[in-house]
Motif scaffolding. Structure first.
Motif, short mmCIF file in Angstrom:
data_model
loop_
_atom_site.label_atom_id
_atom_site.label_comp_id
_atom_site.label_asym_id
_atom_site.label_seq_id
_atom_site.Cartn_x
_atom_site.Cartn_y
_atom_site.Cartn_z
N CYS A 39 -1.66 0.88 -5.77
CA CYS A 39 -2.60 1.24 -4.70
C CYS A 39 -1.88 1.48 -3.38
CB CYS A 39 -3.67 0.15 -4.54
SG CYS A 39 -4.83 0.02 -5.91
N ILE A 40 -0.96 0.58 -3.03
CA ILE A 40 -0.20 0.72 -1.79
C ILE A 40 0.67 1.98 -1.83
CG2 ILE A 40 1.59 -0.31 -0.33
CD1 ILE A 40 0.55 -3.05 -1.17
N THR A 41 1.27 2.23 -2.97
CA THR A 41 2.14 3.40 -3.13
C THR A 41 1.37 4.69 -2.90
OG1 THR A 41 3.61 2.25 -4.67
CG2 THR A 41 3.61 4.65 -4.74
N VAL A 42 0.21 4.81 -3.53
CA VAL A 42 -0.60 6.02 -3.37
C VAL A 42 -1.09 6.15 -1.93
CG1 VAL A 42 -2.73 7.18 -4.08
CG2 VAL A 42 -1.28 6.06 -5.79
N TYR A 43 -1.40 5.04 -1.29
CA TYR A 43 -1.85 5.07 0.11
C TYR A 43 -0.72 5.52 1.04
CZ TYR A 43 -3.34 3.41 4.71
OH TYR A 43 -3.65 3.34 6.04
N ARG A 44 0.50 5.07 0.78
CA ARG A 44 1.63 5.39 1.65
C ARG A 44 2.11 6.83 1.49
NH1 ARG A 44 5.39 1.81 3.69
NH2 ARG A 44 7.04 3.01 2.64
N LYS A 45 2.00 7.38 0.29
CA LYS A 45 2.53 8.71 0.02
C LYS A 45 1.39 9.73 -0.05
CE LYS A 45 6.94 7.84 -0.42
NZ LYS A 45 7.95 8.46 0.48
#
Length: 317
Positions: A39-45
């Motif tokens: 979830c954090i990865t998709v939010y950051r990229k």
């Protein structure tokens, strides 16, 4: 036959107790950590904020809730040797396990339909799958799953009661007929139907990709750029294989155990029941590996987040 098997938690050998607690704790940790990282990865990229990843994030959210709501209660029961949380919490855990697991499954089914249209009918895909329609589909499927499950629970006069051997709250019924009826409807609507759709969609995707590759070879012959298509096909084949294998290995045995359990008069060995629970919980661990670690960009970002976190913790100690 009793409504639930006799309490077998307190009679466990200390070694078995420790192993069971560690296994469920590891499953909960991997599920919570892995899905949060995705979830954090998709939010950051920004590049990862695609239509398909909306489905992936929806699955991650259901798995996070399963790890945060249901698994800690199981761990508590395994530690204390009985269910100490009361009847209301038992109803919440039992219903949430059914709801979250099968919301996750149905969203995965939507993902299969999404991929099928993207490859087979791209013109139709662009018309159907906008960000708003995708969000609506996710919410609609989640709501429909909750309504159907609640209707089954109420109509069959069932309730949830702690199952010591499974270490979770399970649905019990006033008679064997109601139990068998629920198992059949449950297996068809929540397992068989989504499975057929997933297999059909991905089989069609593979067929279409292979057809396109043959047409490319026939019209252009050997060319350096055709290796790009080959790599994409291999990645897709591996992803499909893992999706199907992961789904089948977790839920086909669980459904089979449930069906046989409703038709027999004796209880299975306790080891089989606790295996059932661990297998079901493990399904929440698979998505970060399937959807995250097989994507190079997602994998790279997740490794960066993990190493950054470790450095930060190390600097604080």
């Amino acid at each position: 036959m009793e409504t639930v098997p006799p309490n077998s938690l307190s009679s466990r050998h200390i070694t078995i107790k420790i192993v069971e607690i560690i296994v469920v704790c590891v499953i909960a940790f991997l599920s919570l950590g892995g899905n949060i990282l995705v979830c954090i990865t998709v939010y950051r990229k920004k590049i990862l904020r695609t239509i398909t990843n909306m489905f992936i994030i929806a699955v991650c959210v259901t798995d996070i809730l399963l790890a945060a709501v249901a698994m800690p209660l199981t761990i508590g029961a395994l530690i204390i040797d009985h269910w100490p949380f009361g009847s209301l919490i038992c109803q919440i855990q039992g219903f949430s396990i059914h709801l979250l697991v099968f919301q996750s499954l149905h969203i995965i089914t939507l993902t299969a339909v999404n991929r099928n249209l993207n490859v087979v009918r791209p013109w139709l895909y662009k018309r159907i799958f906008t960000k708003w329609t995708t969000l609506f589909l996710i919410l609609a499927v989640s709501f429909l799953t909750a309504v159907i499950l609640a209707a089954l629970v109420i109509s069959l006069s069932s309730r949830y009661e702690f199952h010591p051997s499974k270490a979770i709250c399970v649905m019990i019924f006033p008679n064997r007929g109601a139990s068998l009826q629920f198992t059949i409807v449950f297996s068809l609507l929540f397992v068989a139907f989504p499975t057929v759709i997933i297999f059909a969609c991905y089989a069609r995707v593979l067929q279409t990709i292979r057809t396109h590759r043959r047409e490319y070879d026939a019209t252009r012959g050997e060319h350096d750029s055709q290796s790009v298509l080959s790599r994409k096909e291999m990645k897709l084949t591996k992803l499909i294989f893992i999706i199907i294998l992961g789904f089948s290995s977790c839920w086909v045995p669980c459904v089979a155990i449930d069906i046989v359990d409703t038709t027999q008069t004796k209880w299975f060995p306790r080891q089989l029941y606790i295996f059932y629970t661990c297998l079901g919980y493990t399904s929440a661990v698979l998505n970060p590996w399937i959807y995250g670690f097989m994507n190079k960009l997602v994998r790279k970002e997740m490794v960066f987040l993990l190493t950054s976190t470790c450095r930060y913790v190390g600097s604080r100690t």
